[in-house]
Design a protein around this motif. Structure first.
Motif, short mmCIF file in Angstrom:
data_model
loop_
_atom_site.label_atom_id
_atom_site.label_comp_id
_atom_site.label_asym_id
_atom_site.label_seq_id
_atom_site.Cartn_x
_atom_site.Cartn_y
_atom_site.Cartn_z
N PRO A 299 52.16 30.30 40.35
CA PRO A 299 50.78 29.84 40.10
C PRO A 299 50.35 29.99 38.63
CG PRO A 299 50.88 31.20 42.07
CD PRO A 299 52.20 31.35 41.38
N GLU B 255 47.55 27.20 37.52
CA GLU B 255 46.54 27.30 38.57
C GLU B 255 45.58 28.46 38.30
OE1 GLU B 255 46.34 28.54 43.29
OE2 GLU B 255 48.22 27.74 42.48
N VAL B 256 46.12 29.58 37.83
CA VAL B 256 45.33 30.78 37.52
C VAL B 256 45.89 31.43 36.27
CG1 VAL B 256 44.62 31.27 39.90
CG2 VAL B 256 46.78 32.18 39.04
N THR C 261 47.84 36.68 38.53
CA THR C 261 48.00 36.87 39.96
C THR C 261 48.22 38.36 40.25
OG1 THR C 261 50.37 36.39 39.74
CG2 THR C 261 48.92 34.59 40.46
N VAL D 226 37.80 42.41 45.96
CA VAL D 226 39.25 42.35 45.94
C VAL D 226 39.82 43.18 47.08
CG1 VAL D 226 39.34 41.96 43.45
CG2 VAL D 226 39.46 44.30 44.34
N ARG E 94 51.92 42.22 39.09
CA ARG E 94 51.05 41.17 38.56
C ARG E 94 51.81 40.25 37.62
NH1 ARG E 94 45.13 43.52 38.20
NH2 ARG E 94 45.29 45.12 39.81
N THR F 169 42.12 44.45 35.82
CA THR F 169 41.33 43.49 36.60
C THR F 169 39.94 43.30 36.00
OG1 THR F 169 42.50 44.01 38.66
CG2 THR F 169 40.29 43.06 38.86
N ARG G 249 40.87 33.54 35.20
CA ARG G 249 40.95 33.24 36.63
C ARG G 249 41.99 34.16 37.29
NH1 ARG G 249 43.03 27.43 36.03
NH2 ARG G 249 44.07 28.56 34.32
N LYS H 3 43.76 35.69 41.01
CA LYS H 3 44.01 35.35 42.41
C LYS H 3 44.97 36.36 43.04
CE LYS H 3 45.52 31.57 45.45
NZ LYS H 3 46.04 30.17 45.48
N GLU H 4 44.60 36.88 44.21
CA GLU H 4 45.49 37.74 44.96
C GLU H 4 46.45 36.88 45.78
OE1 GLU H 4 43.06 41.88 45.58
OE2 GLU H 4 42.88 40.36 47.15
N ILE H 5 47.73 37.26 45.76
CA ILE H 5 48.76 36.50 46.45
C ILE H 5 49.44 37.39 47.49
CG2 ILE H 5 50.91 35.19 46.18
CD1 ILE H 5 48.65 33.87 44.68
#
Length: 231
Positions: A100, A105-106, A109, A141, A149, A173, A182, A184-186
């Motif tokens: 990602p 996208e972000v 992550t 979160v 990460r 964070t 941006r 995002k947690e995956i």
């Protein structure tokens, strides 16, 4: 082609570090693996070097934040991945964090581990970390303490240096979110050693709680000076 560097801080991880490195190198997008040996008392450095990683040794045990600061300073990647040394084969799941970010996208992550069904403690450290992140950024979160990460070079420049001790992830964070990146947690199928409900485990979580609390205090004064306290 954007390069990907994986940085692994390690302390006394001789038993699992080679498996972790091998799993990381199985990820097609990874170009470089750097292991920072935080003055281990075992053969972590030798084993990591034999497994193909670039290894740097700290002269004395300095903690995760210091190890990461050293490692990322040597990283050549456009995307930098932070992983623990005890992930073993599950480190190959880091690809889910990398893609990602590579695809734009972000900007960062964060790995969300599967629920294990057992609790080693009372959730105080995690609760404090989540509350701190919510206060500063407004974000809710699930995995505030996850050290796995992937982030862009731009995020890295904005958040350095890493916080001391066990406050690394919380500060990362908060600083990234406050600067508009941006996140995002995956969900991943990663696993590593967990502390138990014994004296050693409670002492570990006590140090975590102390470090997270101190980190949140430092961030409060840091952002207060900038007039940016609160989410």
């Amino acid at each position: 082609m954007r390069r990907v560097t994986v940085v692994i801080p390690a302390y006394n991880e001789a038993a699992r570090i080679a498996t972790t490195i091998g799993a990381v190198y199985s990820i097609p997008e990874v170009n470089e693996v750097i292991v920072v040996d935080d003055a281990s008392r075992d053969e972590t450095a030798r084993v990591a070097s034999n497994a193909g990683a670039k290894v740097v040794r700290l002269p004395r045990n300095s903690g995760k934040g210091a190890a990461l600061n050293k490692g990322v300073a040597l990283a050549s990647g456009d995307v930098v991945v932070l992983l623990d040394g005890d992930l073993g084969e599950s480190a190959r799941e880091a690809r889910a964090l990398i893609l990602p970010v590579l695809e734009g996208e972000v900007d960062m992550t964060v790995a969300r581990f599967p629920e294990t069904g057992r609790k080693a403690g009372f959730g105080l450290v995690k609760g404090l970390a989540r509350a701190g992140i919510r206060y500063f950024t407004g974000l809710e979160v699930t995995a505030p303490l996850s050290g796995q990460r992937a982030l862009t070079r731009e995020v890295l420049k904005a958040v350095l240096p890493f916080a001391r001790g066990y406050g690394v992830e919380v500060a990362l964070t908060i600083r990234a979110a406050k600067r508009g990146f941006r996140l995002k947690e995956i969900p991943v199928a990663m696993h590593h050693r967990e502390t138990g409900k014994d004296l050693r485990g409670f002492l570990h979580r006590g140090r975590q709680f102390r470090d997270v609390l101190l980190t949140l205090g430092r961030l409060f004064f840091e952002f207060k000076q900038l007039g940016r306290v609160g989410g």
